[in-house]
Design a protein around this motif. Structure first.
Motif, PDB file in Angstrom:
ATOM      1  N   ALA A   1     -16.398 -55.072  -4.383  1.00  0.00           N
ATOM      2  CA  ALA A   1     -16.168 -56.248  -5.231  1.00  0.00           C
ATOM      3  C   ALA A   1     -16.741 -56.024  -6.622  1.00  0.00           C
ATOM      4  N   ALA A   2     -17.931 -55.434  -6.671  1.00  0.00           N
ATOM      5  CA  ALA A   2     -18.556 -55.179  -7.972  1.00  0.00           C
ATOM      6  C   ALA A   2     -17.744 -54.194  -8.788  1.00  0.00           C
ATOM      7  N   SER A   3     -17.237 -53.155  -8.103  1.00  0.00           N
ATOM      8  CA  SER A   3     -16.471 -52.140  -8.828  1.00  0.00           C
ATOM      9  C   SER A   3     -15.154 -52.693  -9.327  1.00  0.00           C
ATOM     10  N   LEU A   4     -14.526 -53.582  -8.540  1.00  0.00           N
ATOM     11  CA  LEU A   4     -13.276 -54.175  -8.977  1.00  0.00           C
ATOM     12  C   LEU A   4     -13.474 -55.072 -10.192  1.00  0.00           C
ATOM     13  N   ARG A   5     -14.623 -55.751 -10.249  1.00  0.00           N
ATOM     14  CA  ARG A   5     -14.913 -56.566 -11.427  1.00  0.00           C
ATOM     15  C   ARG A   5     -15.043 -55.683 -12.655  1.00  0.00           C
ATOM     16  N   ASN A   6     -15.564 -54.466 -12.419  1.00  0.00           N
ATOM     17  CA  ASN A   6     -15.732 -53.513 -13.529  1.00  0.00           C
ATOM     18  C   ASN A   6     -14.500 -52.639 -13.712  1.00  0.00           C
ATOM     19  N   LYS A   7     -13.464 -52.888 -12.890  1.00  0.00           N
ATOM     20  CA  LYS A   7     -12.212 -52.139 -12.935  1.00  0.00           C
ATOM     21  C   LYS A   7     -12.402 -50.652 -12.636  1.00  0.00           C
ATOM     22  N   GLN A   8     -13.424 -50.334 -11.804  1.00  0.00           N
ATOM     23  CA  GLN A   8     -13.623 -48.951 -11.393  1.00  0.00           C
ATOM     24  C   GLN A   8     -14.294 -48.931 -10.027  1.00  0.00           C
ATOM     25  N   THR A   9     -13.740 -48.129  -9.115  1.00  0.00           N
ATOM     26  CA  THR A   9     -14.220 -48.144  -7.738  1.00  0.00           C
ATOM     27  C   THR A   9     -15.192 -47.023  -7.404  1.00  0.00           C
ATOM     28  N   LYS A  10     -15.449 -46.123  -8.346  1.00  0.00           N
ATOM     29  CA  LYS A  10     -16.262 -44.932  -8.083  1.00  0.00           C
ATOM     30  C   LYS A  10     -15.682 -44.155  -6.904  1.00  0.00           C
ATOM     31  N   THR A  11     -14.359 -44.160  -6.842  1.00  0.00           N
ATOM     32  CA  THR A  11     -13.634 -43.430  -5.801  1.00  0.00           C
ATOM     33  C   THR A  11     -12.656 -42.467  -6.455  1.00  0.00           C
ATOM     34  N   ILE A  12     -12.655 -41.232  -5.986  1.00  0.00           N
ATOM     35  CA  ILE A  12     -11.696 -40.233  -6.458  1.00  0.00           C
ATOM     36  C   ILE A  12     -10.582 -40.117  -5.429  1.00  0.00           C
ATOM     37  N   GLY A  13      -9.351 -40.366  -5.861  1.00  0.00           N
ATOM     38  CA  GLY A  13      -8.207 -40.237  -4.966  1.00  0.00           C
ATOM     39  C   GLY A  13      -7.762 -38.788  -4.876  1.00  0.00           C
ATOM     40  N   VAL A  14      -7.484 -38.341  -3.657  1.00  0.00           N
ATOM     41  CA  VAL A  14      -7.034 -36.963  -3.436  1.00  0.00           C
ATOM     42  C   VAL A  14      -5.702 -37.013  -2.694  1.00  0.00           C
ATOM     43  N   LEU A  15      -4.664 -36.497  -3.321  1.00  0.00           N
ATOM     44  CA  LEU A  15      -3.311 -36.529  -2.766  1.00  0.00           C
ATOM     45  C   LEU A  15      -2.842 -35.094  -2.512  1.00  0.00           C
TER      46      LEU A  15
ATOM     47  N   TYR B   1      -3.218 -45.821  -7.288  1.00  0.00           N
ATOM     48  CA  TYR B   1      -3.355 -46.575  -8.533  1.00  0.00           C
ATOM     49  C   TYR B   1      -3.718 -48.030  -8.236  1.00  0.00           C
ATOM     50  N   ASN B   2      -3.054 -48.613  -7.235  1.00  0.00           N
ATOM     51  CA  ASN B   2      -3.336 -50.001  -6.860  1.00  0.00           C
ATOM     52  C   ASN B   2      -4.761 -50.180  -6.353  1.00  0.00           C
ATOM     53  N   ASN B   3      -5.308 -49.110  -5.767  1.00  0.00           N
ATOM     54  CA  ASN B   3      -6.684 -49.152  -5.266  1.00  0.00           C
ATOM     55  C   ASN B   3      -7.710 -48.869  -6.363  1.00  0.00           C
ATOM     56  N   ARG B   4      -7.222 -48.737  -7.589  1.00  0.00           N
ATOM     57  CA  ARG B   4      -8.070 -48.551  -8.768  1.00  0.00           C
ATOM     58  C   ARG B   4      -9.036 -47.374  -8.631  1.00  0.00           C
ATOM     59  N   VAL B   5      -8.499 -46.237  -8.184  1.00  0.00           N
ATOM     60  CA  VAL B   5      -9.340 -45.045  -8.113  1.00  0.00           C
ATOM     61  C   VAL B   5      -9.808 -44.662  -9.513  1.00  0.00           C
ATOM     62  N   SER B   6     -10.989 -44.067  -9.581  1.00  0.00           N
ATOM     63  CA  SER B   6     -11.551 -43.667 -10.872  1.00  0.00           C
ATOM     64  C   SER B   6     -10.849 -42.445 -11.439  1.00  0.00           C
ATOM     65  N   GLY B   7     -10.329 -41.616 -10.545  1.00  0.00           N
ATOM     66  CA  GLY B   7      -9.618 -40.404 -10.957  1.00  0.00           C
ATOM     67  C   GLY B   7      -8.782 -39.918  -9.799  1.00  0.00           C
TER      68      GLY B   7
END
Length: 343
Positions: A56-70, A117-123
């Protein structure tokens, strides 16, 4: 059964008879709160089973501190090692990793990129699906200043960061090794789409090595596979061995293909390496288990993962955005084993 109730800062505030703003600051070690109050708040929070809602905190800051790997898959040893490198580096920097598999499907890759992108990954770190030719679905990350790194299977024309090996040089090295062992008719199992630079560059290296050593290029010795699978390589190898003038060497751009070629030859009573020398690519664990052991090209998967994650983290920490994105090249080497030792 007792129903689980999430503990919030409001519950802690009520228990300690303090303002929620005080609780929030104390949990963050804010300098406006006394050390005594911070200790009391943290002790109570722990005893009550409070868990901070980082999402919730990261979404308020528009960053999840999560790196997406595809990635195309997580089952290949190379890609498993790549993931390991990403996770180790991300964890040290305080990031988590979200892994998704395209299963080499373009449509699936498009859907998963949108999901990340919808999950607001940081990178995002991506190795392209075999079917992918149009990479416009990644433009959304560029438009929103989300760091994007392609690794291993990368597009030819997309202005973003890339972490790769010199596939041309690696293909050249593999072919030259077979030439140095005395092979005169060297076959190649070519793979998949010519859009990406991976397999096409390895093939170019193979062709260049033949030219440089005055060996005629025989199109019959180049068999194109549709997938990177054992069965596909077996079909391709049988096609080569059925030729009136079969090869005395095979360069396969993947170890599973090399293992398939080796076992196919043995089934037909062809001695490896005396009659047919074989070299693979990746240095997967299977290359050391097969008998005879498979010669191969090293592919520094874990280092590639580490490099990709470092680029993401560096970009997230930097205020300056580069217009021209760098390409990181990692070295490869020939690992000579029994499957190609004619000399």
């Amino acid at each position: 059964m007792k129903k689980y109730t999430e503990i919030t800062i409001y519950d802690i505030a009520e228990k300690l008879n303090l303002a929620t703003s005080t609780i929030s600051r104390a949990l963050k070690d804010h300098r406006s709160i006394s050390e005594k109050t911070i200790k009391k708040v943290k002790k109570t929070a722990f005893e009550m089973g409070y868990q901070p809602n980082n999402l919730a905190a990261s979404l308020r800051n528009k960053q999840t501190k999560t790196i997406g790997v595809l990635l195309p898959t997580v089952t290949q040893p190379f890609l498993s090692s790549l993931i390991s490198g990403i996770e180790i580096t991300a964890k040290k920097a305080g990031y988590t990793v979200m892994i998704m598999q395209s299963h080499d499907s373009y449509d699936e890759e498009v859907n998963l990129a949108q999901s990340l992108y919808n999950n607001r990954v940081s990178g995002i770190i991506c190795s392209l699906a075999m079917e992918t030719q149009d990479t416009s679905h990644f433009q959304i990350f560029i438009n929103n200043n989300t760091p994007l790194v392609f690794v291993d299977r990368v597009p030819k024309n997309f202005n973003t960061y890339r972490v790769v090996i010199d596939n041309f040089s690696a293909g050249y090295k593999a072919t030259k090794h077979l030439i140095d062992q005395g092979c005169k008719r060297i076959a190649h199992l070519s793979v998949g789409s010519e859009f990406g630079n991976l397999y096409s560059e390895r093939k170019k290296g193979y062709l260049e090595a033949l030219k440089d050593h005055n060996i005629d290029i025989d199109e019959q010795l180049i068999v194109r596979l549709t997938t990177v699978t054992y069965d596909e390589a077996e079909k391709g190898t049988n096609k080569l061995l059925d030729l009136k003038n079969p090869p005395d060497g095979i360069f396969t751009p993947g170890d599973i293909l090399g293992v398939s070629a080796l076992q196919c030859a043995k089934k037909r009573g062809i001695k490896v390496p005396e009659e047919l020398a074989i070299i693979g690519f990746n240095n997967d664990p299977i290359s050391e288990i097969i008998d005879p052991n498979l010669s191969t090209i090293t592919h520094p998967a874990e280092k590639m993962g580490q490099a990709a994650a470092k680029i993401i983290i560096k970009n997230l920490k930097s205020l300056k955005k580069d217009d021209i994105k760098e390409i990181t090249f990692l070295n490869t080497e020939v690992l000579v084993r029994e499957s190609s030792k004619k000399k």
